[in-house]
Design an enzyme around this catalytic site. Structure first.
Site, PDB file in Angstrom:
ATOM      1  N   LYS A   1       0.905  -1.151  -0.043  1.00 32.91           N
ATOM      2  CA  LYS A   1       0.021  -0.053   0.137  1.00 32.91           C
ATOM      3  C   LYS A   1       0.972   1.174   0.071  1.00 32.91           C
ATOM      4  O   LYS A   1       0.726   2.379  -0.775  1.00 32.91           O
ATOM      5  CB  LYS A   1      -1.092  -0.046   1.314  1.00 32.91           C
ATOM      6  CG  LYS A   1      -1.726  -1.161   1.173  1.00 32.91           C
ATOM      7  CD  LYS A   1      -2.860  -1.260   2.525  1.00 32.91           C
ATOM      8  CE  LYS A   1      -2.177  -1.478   3.677  1.00 32.91           C
ATOM      9  NZ  LYS A   1      -1.673  -2.691   3.706  1.00 32.91           N
ATOM     10  N   THR A   2       1.983   1.352   0.663  1.00 35.14           N
ATOM     11  CA  THR A   2       2.649   2.330   0.952  1.00 35.14           C
ATOM     12  C   THR A   2       3.329   2.463  -0.201  1.00 35.14           C
ATOM     13  O   THR A   2       3.889   3.555  -0.933  1.00 35.14           O
ATOM     14  CB  THR A   2       3.861   2.353   2.139  1.00 35.14           C
ATOM     15  OG1 THR A   2       3.139   1.856   3.223  1.00 35.14           O
ATOM     16  CG2 THR A   2       4.459   3.349   2.313  1.00 35.14           C
TER      17      THR A   2
ATOM     18  N   THR B   1      -5.773  -1.692   6.868  1.00 36.27           N
ATOM     19  CA  THR B   1      -5.626  -3.179   6.884  1.00 36.27           C
ATOM     20  C   THR B   1      -7.142  -3.521   7.543  1.00 36.27           C
ATOM     21  O   THR B   1      -7.345  -4.829   7.260  1.00 36.27           O
ATOM     22  CB  THR B   1      -4.422  -3.460   8.062  1.00 36.27           C
ATOM     23  OG1 THR B   1      -4.696  -2.892   9.176  1.00 36.27           O
ATOM     24  CG2 THR B   1      -3.304  -3.492   7.453  1.00 36.27           C
TER      25      THR B   1
ATOM     26  N   ASP C   1      -1.188   6.413   6.241  1.00 37.05           N
ATOM     27  CA  ASP C   1      -1.312   5.013   6.586  1.00 37.05           C
ATOM     28  C   ASP C   1      -2.020   4.814   7.870  1.00 37.05           C
ATOM     29  O   ASP C   1      -2.422   5.704   8.767  1.00 37.05           O
ATOM     30  CB  ASP C   1       0.015   4.479   6.849  1.00 37.05           C
ATOM     31  CG  ASP C   1       0.302   3.090   6.590  1.00 37.05           C
ATOM     32  OD1 ASP C   1      -0.634   2.441   6.360  1.00 37.05           O
ATOM     33  OD2 ASP C   1       1.437   2.506   6.935  1.00 37.05           O
TER      34      ASP C   1
ATOM     35  N   ARG D   1       6.496  -8.052   1.629  1.00 30.41           N
ATOM     36  CA  ARG D   1       7.345  -7.407   2.707  1.00 30.41           C
ATOM     37  C   ARG D   1       8.000  -8.868   3.521  1.00 30.41           C
ATOM     38  O   ARG D   1       9.202  -8.894   3.861  1.00 30.41           O
ATOM     39  CB  ARG D   1       6.573  -6.868   3.902  1.00 30.41           C
ATOM     40  CG  ARG D   1       7.314  -6.397   5.057  1.00 30.41           C
ATOM     41  CD  ARG D   1       6.781  -5.554   6.254  1.00 30.41           C
ATOM     42  NE  ARG D   1       6.588  -4.318   5.654  1.00 30.41           N
ATOM     43  CZ  ARG D   1       5.525  -3.804   5.903  1.00 30.41           C
ATOM     44  NH1 ARG D   1       4.504  -4.192   6.749  1.00 30.41           N
ATOM     45  NH2 ARG D   1       5.199  -2.302   5.448  1.00 30.41           N
TER      46      ARG D   1
HETATM   47  P1  ADP Z   1       2.109  -1.863   3.210  1.00 31.21           P
HETATM   48  O1  ADP Z   1       2.291  -0.512   3.089  1.00 31.21           O
HETATM   49  O2  ADP Z   1       0.992  -2.552   2.340  1.00 31.21           O
HETATM   50  O3  ADP Z   1       2.362  -2.610   4.597  1.00 31.21           O
HETATM   51  P2  ADP Z   1       4.806  -1.757   1.675  1.00 31.21           P
HETATM   52  O4  ADP Z   1       4.256  -0.996   0.582  1.00 31.21           O
HETATM   53  O5  ADP Z   1       5.367  -1.085   2.845  1.00 31.21           O
HETATM   54  O6  ADP Z   1       3.419  -2.662   2.306  1.00 31.21           O
HETATM   55  O7  ADP Z   1       5.378  -2.689   0.972  1.00 31.21           O
HETATM   56  C1  ADP Z   1       6.452  -3.621   1.752  1.00 31.21           C
HETATM   57  C2  ADP Z   1       7.663  -3.929   0.967  1.00 31.21           C
HETATM   58  O8  ADP Z   1       7.306  -5.041  -0.151  1.00 31.21           O
HETATM   59  C3  ADP Z   1       8.298  -2.652   0.121  1.00 31.21           C
HETATM   60  O9  ADP Z   1       9.499  -2.228   0.752  1.00 31.21           O
HETATM   61  C4  ADP Z   1       8.290  -2.977  -1.371  1.00 31.21           C
HETATM   62  O10 ADP Z   1       9.713  -3.244  -1.417  1.00 31.21           O
HETATM   63  C5  ADP Z   1       7.822  -4.538  -1.282  1.00 31.21           C
HETATM   64  N1  ADP Z   1       6.735  -4.520  -2.152  1.00 31.21           N
HETATM   65  C6  ADP Z   1       5.551  -4.194  -1.865  1.00 31.21           C
HETATM   66  N2  ADP Z   1       4.723  -4.425  -3.243  1.00 31.21           N
HETATM   67  C7  ADP Z   1       5.366  -4.717  -4.253  1.00 31.21           C
HETATM   68  C8  ADP Z   1       5.386  -4.823  -5.517  1.00 31.21           C
HETATM   69  N3  ADP Z   1       4.016  -4.832  -6.095  1.00 31.21           N
HETATM   70  N4  ADP Z   1       6.204  -5.214  -6.266  1.00 31.21           N
HETATM   71  C9  ADP Z   1       7.541  -5.180  -5.828  1.00 31.21           C
HETATM   72  N5  ADP Z   1       7.746  -5.102  -4.605  1.00 31.21           N
HETATM   73  C10 ADP Z   1       6.638  -4.745  -3.720  1.00 31.21           C
END
Ligand code: ADP
Length: 339
Positions: A67-68, A161, A112, A220
């Site tokens: 998401k981030t 989430t 977030d 992640r």
């Molecule tokens: P969330 O915000 O949903 O908890 P993040 O955006 O922080 O998740 O993602 C976690 C890690 O996973 C990031 O550091 C990124 O490097 C990797 N990641 C997430 N989505 C992808 C994607 N679609 N392709 C490649 N790497 C990704």
């Protein structure tokens, strides 16, 4: 090697630094999530054609699915500045007012864990999202009056989430709601291959599916496992990740063939052994496993539901036959009761 944070909810601080270099910057680099990407592309193209700033976007899905990363991709694709904060960090309406007044036209505000905004802050956000205005109360008592302050035309990107905890008026103010889904194993493999390349780690092709099948379909966790396996390879294998190195490291991490760790197994075993397979309420299950109910709901349960190991019924959580098979338990009724 410690196993306890393999499924941790949030990125650790050193992980954030490490993540920075790994985050894809463009929609093209962003692996998987075809449904969300397709809708987002249309949405961004349409706004561009109309020469308008984009509407507010809500991203939802379990932690670690991107998401981030997607919020940053949106900023990059639209050439916008991005300011990042989170629901719990904005304690008072004044905190939000300070953030909003410092934005520029076309900026993206990423919040977030937006479901954790408190009511008072939410109420300041509504007119900001709808009319790009801030209603301030000046003075106290009978002489108090409201002052309307114009805000820059920003776009809010919210991430959650827990969609069920979002208030309806908040949800309604988003122009696009994008659910993120668990990734396919081959998508996780390409994320690992990409990260290994960026980190300059040599990895055998055959080791990729071993790592991806144990990453809980979550980028992640895939990146986290890669980092641990890289350490293991440096100590035991001259730096190269072979299948043997991958298997050895995963055994040390106590991650099983499906990516379940000790806490997943603790939850499933409690269900099977203490509650005859369920159904059991989330709070009782949390108490029996010494975990927070929110942690079970946000971190463990989505994946266990996804792989069909857990069922949610109106009377609580139930373990499934495939989970029992995976744990090597033949019949819950014959299990000794631990309570
Ligand atoms: P969330 O915000 O949903 O908890 P993040 O955006 O922080 O998740 O993602 C976690 C890690 O996973 C990031 O550091 C990124 O490097 C990797 N990641 C997430 N989505 C992808 C994607 N679609 N392709 C490649 N790497 C990704």
């Amino acid at each position: 090697m410690a196993d306890k944070d393999i499924t941790k909810l949030e990125a650790t601080s050193d992980e954030e630094i490490y993540d920075c270099g790994l985050r894809p910057k463009t929609l093209q680099e962003y692996v998987g999530q075809h449904h969300a990407k397709k809708n987002l592309q249309v949405f961004l193209d349409a706004a561009k054609k109309r020469k308008e700033s984009i509407e507010h976007i809500l991203l939802y899905g379990p932690p670690g699915l991107g998401k981030t990363t997607l919020a940053n991709v949106i900023a990059n694709e639209t050439g916008s500045g991005i300011r990042t904060t989170s629901g719990p960090a904005i304690e008072r309406p004044g905190d939000l007012a300070a953030i909003l007044t410092n934005l520029k036209d076309g900026d993206i505000l990423f919040i977030d864990e937006i479901h954790r905004l408190n009511r008072l802050v939410e109420e300041v956000l509504y007119p900001a999202m709808e009319d790009y205005a801030l209603d301030l109360v000046v003075g106290k008592g009978p002489s108090a009056r409201t002052l309307r302050l114009d805000l820059p035309k920003f776009a809010l990107v919210g991430a959650t989430t827990r969609m069920s905890l979002m208030s309806a008026p908040m949800r309604d103010r988003f122009g696009l709601i994008l659910p993120l889904e668990f990734y396919e194993d081959d998508e996780i493999s390409s994320i690992i291959a990409r990260s290994a390349k960026i980190l300059n780690v040599a990895i055998d092709k055959k080791a990729l599916p071993i790592l991806s099948s144990r990453s809980r379909k979550t980028p992640r966790i895939a990146n986290r496992i890669l980092r641990r396996v890289r350490d293991y390879a440096e100590v035991h294998g001259g730096g190269r990740i072979s299948t043997d190195i991958a298997l050895g490291a995963l055994e040390d991490l106590d991650v099983d063939a499906l990516g379940l760790d000790r806490t997943d197994r603790k939850i499933l075993l409690a269900l099977a052994q203490k509650f005859s397979g369920g159904p059991v309420g989330i709070n009782t299950l949390a108490a029996a496993t010494a975990e927070e109910p929110e942690t079970i709901e946000e971190v463990y349960e989505p994946f266990l539901l996804q792989i069909g190991f857990l069922e949610r019924t109106p009377r609580g959580r139930k373990i499934t036959v495939s989970a029992l098979r995976h744990l090597g338990i033949k019949n819950v009724e014959n299990q000794p009761k631990l309570l």
